[in-house]
Design a protein around this motif. Structure first.
Motif, mmCIF file in Angstrom:
data_model
loop_
_atom_site.group_PDB
_atom_site.id
_atom_site.type_symbol
_atom_site.label_atom_id
_atom_site.label_comp_id
_atom_site.label_asym_id
_atom_site.label_seq_id
_atom_site.Cartn_x
_atom_site.Cartn_y
_atom_site.Cartn_z
ATOM 1 N N GLY A 237 32.307 -22.870 67.362
ATOM 2 C CA GLY A 237 33.432 -22.728 66.575
ATOM 3 C C GLY A 237 32.886 -22.768 64.481
ATOM 4 N N PHE A 238 33.297 -22.848 63.622
ATOM 5 C CA PHE A 238 33.139 -22.717 62.643
ATOM 6 C C PHE A 238 33.767 -23.597 61.628
ATOM 7 N N ILE A 239 32.913 -24.980 61.385
ATOM 8 C CA ILE A 239 33.578 -25.765 60.211
ATOM 9 C C ILE A 239 33.278 -25.305 58.680
ATOM 10 N N ILE A 240 34.714 -24.983 57.842
ATOM 11 C CA ILE A 240 34.207 -24.328 57.085
ATOM 12 C C ILE A 240 34.729 -25.062 55.768
ATOM 13 N N GLY A 241 34.240 -26.191 54.607
ATOM 14 C CA GLY A 241 34.705 -26.067 53.377
ATOM 15 C C GLY A 241 34.578 -24.566 52.660
ATOM 16 N N SER A 242 33.177 -25.540 51.968
ATOM 17 C CA SER A 242 32.894 -24.235 50.667
ATOM 18 C C SER A 242 33.878 -22.783 50.383
ATOM 19 N N HIS A 243 33.633 -22.043 51.591
ATOM 20 C CA HIS A 243 34.044 -21.176 51.220
ATOM 21 C C HIS A 243 35.209 -20.761 51.307
ATOM 22 N N PHE A 244 36.355 -21.355 51.307
ATOM 23 C CA PHE A 244 37.404 -22.075 50.995
ATOM 24 C C PHE A 244 38.046 -22.000 49.084
ATOM 25 N N LYS A 245 37.021 -22.477 49.259
ATOM 26 C CA LYS A 245 36.936 -23.175 47.568
ATOM 27 C C LYS A 245 36.841 -22.325 46.379
ATOM 28 N N ASN A 246 37.271 -22.385 45.235
ATOM 29 C CA ASN A 246 37.219 -21.583 44.140
ATOM 30 C C ASN A 246 35.773 -21.632 43.685
ATOM 31 N N LYS A 247 34.576 -20.881 43.429
ATOM 32 C CA LYS A 247 33.458 -20.752 43.383
ATOM 33 C C LYS A 247 32.282 -20.529 44.937
ATOM 34 N N ASN A 248 33.164 -21.338 46.387
ATOM 35 C CA ASN A 248 32.444 -21.209 46.776
ATOM 36 C C ASN A 248 31.734 -22.979 46.949
#
Length: 262
Positions: A237-248
């Motif tokens: 699994g991947f826990i992803i936050g920054s990728h989904f945000k503006n400007k990463n």
């Protein structure tokens, strides 16, 4: 591994989107009412549902600077319960989890139980380290006993090892493999690997080392993006936050036009 598949639907590359809850009342950066904060979290849940992620993890990331459980007031648990419960109602069939910073693992378990979430992310499960908010000590024994008391064994506990934002000099003679094996021995439901700080990539070699060491699910907890995702294809699994945000950047707005990586 079977419970992981039952929870997320498949065994590889489950995408867990992060909701970084705005600064809660009582924390230094708070400038919104609890209802405003709740509405933002619920809107982000709806966006993640449209994006088609496999799960969502809610976290009080904006509550800077963090305090550990003995310094955290009961209001944080109360506010997190309200937000998580309301967001969960919008999640449809998507599994949801919670993390409460820093190392407020009993509180996270209580919130997950009250809001009917399916998992929590935990710091300091095994071994001690020095985090930026102070010393963090192993909690596996007490946390799993608390889960038993709540009759909440259905709530899975995913545990960071050699976690970000921390010094591990106290345990520098304990390898990542040994740490992972200890987490498995102490009944972790899955381990989480990270880079040195939020948004920084995890060392791909550590993924292979952990996969070779344990039979637990291994999740990548930081730094996944469209350019490097291929390096972690063996992760569960991947826990992803920054990728989904503006400007990463984790503290920017959620960008509903970004594609899910897998």
């Amino acid at each position: 591994m079977i419970p992981f598949k039952q929870l997320f639907g498949h065994m590889q590359c489950a995408v867990i989107g992060m909701i970084h809850i705005r600064a809660l009342p009582g924390s230094p950066l708070n400038n919104q009412s609890i209802n405003e904060i709740n509405d933002i979290a619920c809107k982000e849940m709806e966006i993640y549902c449209k994006l088609g992620v496999d799960a969502v993890l809610l976290e009080n990331m904006h509550d800077l600077p963090y305090v550990q459980s003995d310094k955290m007031g009961p209001e944080t648990t109360a506010y997190m319960s309200k937000i998580c419960s309301n967001a969960k109602k919008l999640a449809k069939n998507i599994p949801c989890g919670v993390q409460i910073l820093a190392s407020c693992n009993d509180a996270a378990l209580a919130v997950a139980s009250a809001a009917e979430l399916q998992f929590i992310r935990v710091e300091g499960f095994v071994y001690s380290h020095i985090a930026d908010e102070g010393p963090t000590h192993a909690c596996a024994g007490s946390l799993l006993r608390y889960r038993k008391q709540l009759k909440a064994e259905h709530i899975k506990i995913f545990t960071d090892i050699k976690k970000k934002h921390s010094s591990h000099s106290l345990t520098q003679d304990v390898s990542l493999s040994t740490t992972a094996q200890t987490a498995e021995f102490f009944l972790s439901d899955g381990i989480v690997l990270t880079g040195q700080s939020t948004g920084l990539p995890t060392n791909p070699e550590e993924l292979q080392e952990a996969k070779n060491a344990v039979d637990l699910p291994v999740l990548i907890g930081s730094g996944i993006n469209i350019e490097n995702v291929h390096q972690y294809i063996n992760a569960n699994g991947f826990i992803i936050g920054s990728h989904f945000k503006n400007k990463n950047k984790w503290n920017e707005e959620l960008n509903e036009k970004l594609p899910v990586l897998i």
